[in-house]
Enzyme design. Sequence first.
Site, PDB file in Angstrom:
ATOM      1  N   ASP A  13     131.245 -37.251   0.577  1.00 24.16           N
ATOM      2  CA  ASP A  13     131.301 -38.660   0.974  1.00 24.16           C
ATOM      3  C   ASP A  13     132.542 -39.374   0.443  1.00 24.16           C
ATOM      4  OD1 ASP A  13     128.746 -38.264   2.128  1.00 24.16           O
ATOM      5  OD2 ASP A  13     127.827 -38.619   0.180  1.00 24.16           O
ATOM      6  N   GLN A 224     131.167 -31.838   2.520  1.00 25.20           N
ATOM      7  CA  GLN A 224     130.655 -31.978   1.146  1.00 25.20           C
ATOM      8  C   GLN A 224     131.842 -32.097   0.178  1.00 25.20           C
ATOM      9  OE1 GLN A 224     128.908 -29.072   3.009  1.00 25.20           O
ATOM     10  NE2 GLN A 224     127.865 -30.834   3.873  1.00 25.20           N
TER      11      GLN A 224
HETATM   12  P1  IMP Z   1     121.860 -29.302   1.545  1.00 20.38           P
HETATM   13  O1  IMP Z   1     123.293 -29.105   1.822  1.00 20.38           O
HETATM   14  O2  IMP Z   1     121.127 -30.044   2.620  1.00 20.38           O
HETATM   15  O3  IMP Z   1     121.157 -28.033   1.151  1.00 20.38           O
HETATM   16  O4  IMP Z   1     121.748 -30.260   0.249  1.00 20.38           O
HETATM   17  C1  IMP Z   1     122.178 -29.828  -1.037  1.00 20.38           C
HETATM   18  C2  IMP Z   1     122.818 -30.973  -1.814  1.00 20.38           C
HETATM   19  O5  IMP Z   1     124.055 -31.323  -1.209  1.00 20.38           O
HETATM   20  C3  IMP Z   1     121.995 -32.263  -1.822  1.00 20.38           C
HETATM   21  O6  IMP Z   1     122.190 -32.911  -3.060  1.00 20.38           O
HETATM   22  C4  IMP Z   1     122.603 -33.084  -0.718  1.00 20.38           C
HETATM   23  O7  IMP Z   1     122.401 -34.468  -0.908  1.00 20.38           O
HETATM   24  C5  IMP Z   1     124.061 -32.705  -0.865  1.00 20.38           C
HETATM   25  N1  IMP Z   1     124.816 -32.852   0.370  1.00 20.38           N
HETATM   26  C6  IMP Z   1     124.794 -32.047   1.467  1.00 20.38           C
HETATM   27  N2  IMP Z   1     125.643 -32.481   2.403  1.00 20.38           N
HETATM   28  C7  IMP Z   1     126.238 -33.579   1.901  1.00 20.38           C
HETATM   29  C8  IMP Z   1     127.259 -34.455   2.385  1.00 20.38           C
HETATM   30  O8  IMP Z   1     127.796 -34.314   3.477  1.00 20.38           O
HETATM   31  N3  IMP Z   1     127.622 -35.468   1.547  1.00 20.38           N
HETATM   32  C9  IMP Z   1     127.084 -35.626   0.319  1.00 20.38           C
HETATM   33  N4  IMP Z   1     126.136 -34.835  -0.180  1.00 20.38           N
HETATM   34  C10 IMP Z   1     125.714 -33.813   0.598  1.00 20.38           C
END
Ligand code: IMP
Length: 432
Positions: A13, A224
């Site tokens: 972000d 990410q």
């Molecule tokens: P996942 O990628 O859905 O498995 O989430 C794993 C971690 O990464 C969590 O803490 C999410 O909030 C974070 N996360 C995943 N994608 C993003 C993004 O695009 N921006 C910020 N945090 C992310």
Amino acid sequence: MPNIIILGTQWGDEGKGKIVDLLTENADCIIRYQGGHNAGHTLVVGQEKFVLHLIPAGILHPDKTCVIGNGIALDPQALMEEIDNLEKRGIEVGQNLKISEACHLILPYHRAIDKESEELKGTRRIGTTGRGIGPAYVDKMARIGIRTGDLAHPKIFREKLSKNLQEMNYLMEKLFKSHGFDLETLYREVMTLGERILPFVTDTSQFLWEQNRKGSSLLFEGAQGTLLDIDHGTYPFVTSSNATAGGALTGSGVGPTLIDQVLGVTKAYTTRVGSGPLPTELTGSEGEYLREKGQEYGATTGRPRRCGWFDAVCVRYSARINGLSGLILTKIDVLDKLDSIRICTGYRIGSRTVEEFPRHVEDVEAAQPIYEDVPGWQQPTRGAKRWEDLPKEAQAYVQKIEEYAGVPVIMISTGSERSETITIQNPFPASA
Ligand code: IMP
């Protein structure tokens, strides 16, 4: 023409979407290489706001080619929804989008397992986006994943699905005490989506190789951020892919010697969504102030982002892990009204003082930030387009960040519009 990786230096972000959209003007191919529709890249063009999850930010430029590389975990339904939404708004998605035949598919059972296993983790839950990202990458590593290329071979696809469902349904029913998935229904659903996806599917590594040989410029769009990287982030509170520079190579099938620059996008403060340590987190009114001023709500899940001061330890670490050649600072205008601003320069962990980002999450959890206070500028910077337009305190803040990170700041974003940007050094020299 240079090939450039753009990635996040914090917990995601950072505002990568706007930067990629801006730099796309000078690039030919824009490549997403890791993650999936857990990402949310917000772009503002004139009065219009676009939120992209899976498709590279370059899609708003009709003459560019967007590539979804093999490192992406691809949800067929999410992809088609995104394409339909773009087309409804007049953005053409056709030959300008290419999808690797080696992307692993996120199927409905991955989403279900993501949610159930989060529940099971209780207080140590990761706070995932619930999009099935982790379980899809688990299958990839377990070598049972189903890939986009399999959609072209219905018999093989069906066999793999049938085999996987035996395992997945066992998990769903016996461990999670939930319902399993019906092979026929799932097969038909995915094949229907597959028919629409297959025209985009190709050998994208070969395509990028050929483009590079023709002199095209490749822009790699990270999702990410470094601290969410599966290897180098705050494990286990991370995503399941390599959000660091190496991921751009393995996730696209492009070799390291083709890369000219690695640029890190850095917010002028810090945010994080989901669980896991955030040493500079501000839980009181100061955090609330940053959240409201910066509109810090997740583009994918709408969750409020946790906010804190700029953490130079984290960005210096990112500079090292990614071999950054430049920083792009975003959202500096959010700090405009503050009379004093803090920069975290080190951590106190028990009786130790450290300046390097700790390897173990327990140390990051215990880290107490050591701050340097710098004066605020209390003047608007929003929309500033030249370095000279920044108040001297804002210039000093940028210089401090450069100093602590050991990397020059080459661009500063002063608002969400493309034009609200200060370019100190254009990464595309030909167009500088
Ligand atoms: P996942 O990628 O859905 O498995 O989430 C794993 C971690 O990464 C969590 O803490 C999410 O909030 C974070 N996360 C995943 N994608 C993003 C993004 O695009 N921006 C910020 N945090 C992310």
